[in-house]
Enzyme design. Sequence first.
Site, PDB file in Angstrom:
ATOM      1  CG  ASP A   8      -1.812  -1.178   1.366  1.00 38.08           C
ATOM      2  OD1 ASP A   8      -1.426  -2.265   0.879  1.00 38.08           O
ATOM      3  OD2 ASP A   8      -2.884  -1.044   1.979  1.00 38.08           O
ATOM      4  CD  GLU A  39      -6.151   0.317   1.089  1.00 36.69           C
ATOM      5  OE1 GLU A  39      -7.355   0.153   0.859  1.00 36.69           O
ATOM      6  OE2 GLU A  39      -5.652   0.101   2.197  1.00 36.69           O
ATOM      7  CG  ASN A  40      -3.790   3.489   2.207  1.00 39.12           C
ATOM      8  OD1 ASN A  40      -3.346   2.343   2.179  1.00 39.12           O
ATOM      9  ND2 ASN A  40      -4.916   3.798   2.832  1.00 39.12           N
ATOM     10  CG  HIS A  67      -8.669   3.284   2.469  1.00 36.73           C
ATOM     11  ND1 HIS A  67      -9.363   4.068   3.361  1.00 36.73           N
ATOM     12  CD2 HIS A  67      -7.834   2.525   3.219  1.00 36.73           C
ATOM     13  CE1 HIS A  67      -8.961   3.810   4.595  1.00 36.73           C
ATOM     14  NE2 HIS A  67      -8.035   2.865   4.535  1.00 36.73           N
ATOM     15  CG  HIS A 151      -6.799  -4.676   0.676  1.00 35.61           C
ATOM     16  ND1 HIS A 151      -5.593  -4.029   0.520  1.00 35.61           N
ATOM     17  CD2 HIS A 151      -7.527  -3.884   1.492  1.00 35.61           C
ATOM     18  CE1 HIS A 151      -5.596  -2.905   1.196  1.00 35.61           C
ATOM     19  NE2 HIS A 151      -6.759  -2.799   1.809  1.00 35.61           N
ATOM     20  CG  HIS A 176      -6.166  -4.001   5.089  1.00 34.97           C
ATOM     21  ND1 HIS A 176      -6.773  -2.780   4.905  1.00 34.97           N
ATOM     22  CD2 HIS A 176      -6.597  -4.445   6.308  1.00 34.97           C
ATOM     23  CE1 HIS A 176      -7.554  -2.503   5.952  1.00 34.97           C
ATOM     24  NE2 HIS A 176      -7.447  -3.496   6.822  1.00 34.97           N
ATOM     25  CG  HIS A 178      -0.448   0.041   5.695  1.00 33.32           C
ATOM     26  ND1 HIS A 178      -0.512   1.418   5.590  1.00 33.32           N
ATOM     27  CD2 HIS A 178      -1.440  -0.414   4.885  1.00 33.32           C
ATOM     28  CE1 HIS A 178      -1.493   1.754   4.773  1.00 33.32           C
ATOM     29  NE2 HIS A 178      -2.078   0.660   4.335  1.00 33.32           N
TER      30      HIS A 178
END
Length: 262
Positions: A8, A39-40, A67, A151, A176, A178
């Site tokens: 991510d 996604e981030n 996200h 994820h 997901h 991290h």
Amino acid sequence: MKFIFIGDVVGKGGREAVKQLVPELRREYNAQFVIVNGENSAGGNGLTGTCARELLHSCDVVTLGDHTWDQKGFELDIGRLDKVIRPANYNKTQPGNGWGIFTNPAGGSIAVIALQGKVFMKESAYCPFVTADEILAQLPGTVKTIVVDFHAEATSEKLAMANYLDGRVTAVLGTHTHVQTADARVLPGGTAAMTDVGMVGAEASILGRAIPDVLKKFASGMPCRLPVVETGTIRLDGAVVTFDHTTGRASAIESFARRIEL
Ligand SMILES: [Fe+2]
Ligand SMILES: [Fe+2]
């Protein structure tokens, strides 16, 4: 052949680290294809068309997670971003694709599938196991190399998915949390697996966010927004998978972490 999978990407610093480090990683590992979870990437929450195009300068495919819809208007952009894949097990009326088949510049095709877990995840999703079966049944037999971004939060669910798909896909790579896990290995059926590849975010942070904000949230128990994406030294986490494109089987997986001062 080899492909690289990166965890991510958090915010501007994460995008910049990808931009600077991915070309070097391609050379270092002689990897022909790069998948990144984005996604981030837009301010820590979600993706925009601009951020997607930025990541796609150095990467081949961008995957998403819970996200996906955080950025206003992204539901209008995603239809024009054919190299962006959101979780496949969302409501079928939602825009975007949950999987795609991409040309590997080194030869053959690579299918990329994004799935979201159900355990400890806020957003509802259809069963990722059934969805995986449905997608695999639709893939042409000529597509041998298949990469799944799973994820999810729970290590148990991620390990279950890796073993469920062992021998049917090239790799099941988790995103997901991290936080990179130390369990990269090739399962008996030839599927490379890793519970979580990690993130591209500030080393001195909590999952990419400023530590004081997260501490306030946990120590007070009060609802608290986490607006600050931490900067400083950025850690880029990922894995490189060696595979045979004629069979789709993986022969090796190695995790890595790089650091860059921005
Ligand atoms: Fe994330
Ligand atoms: Fe996530």
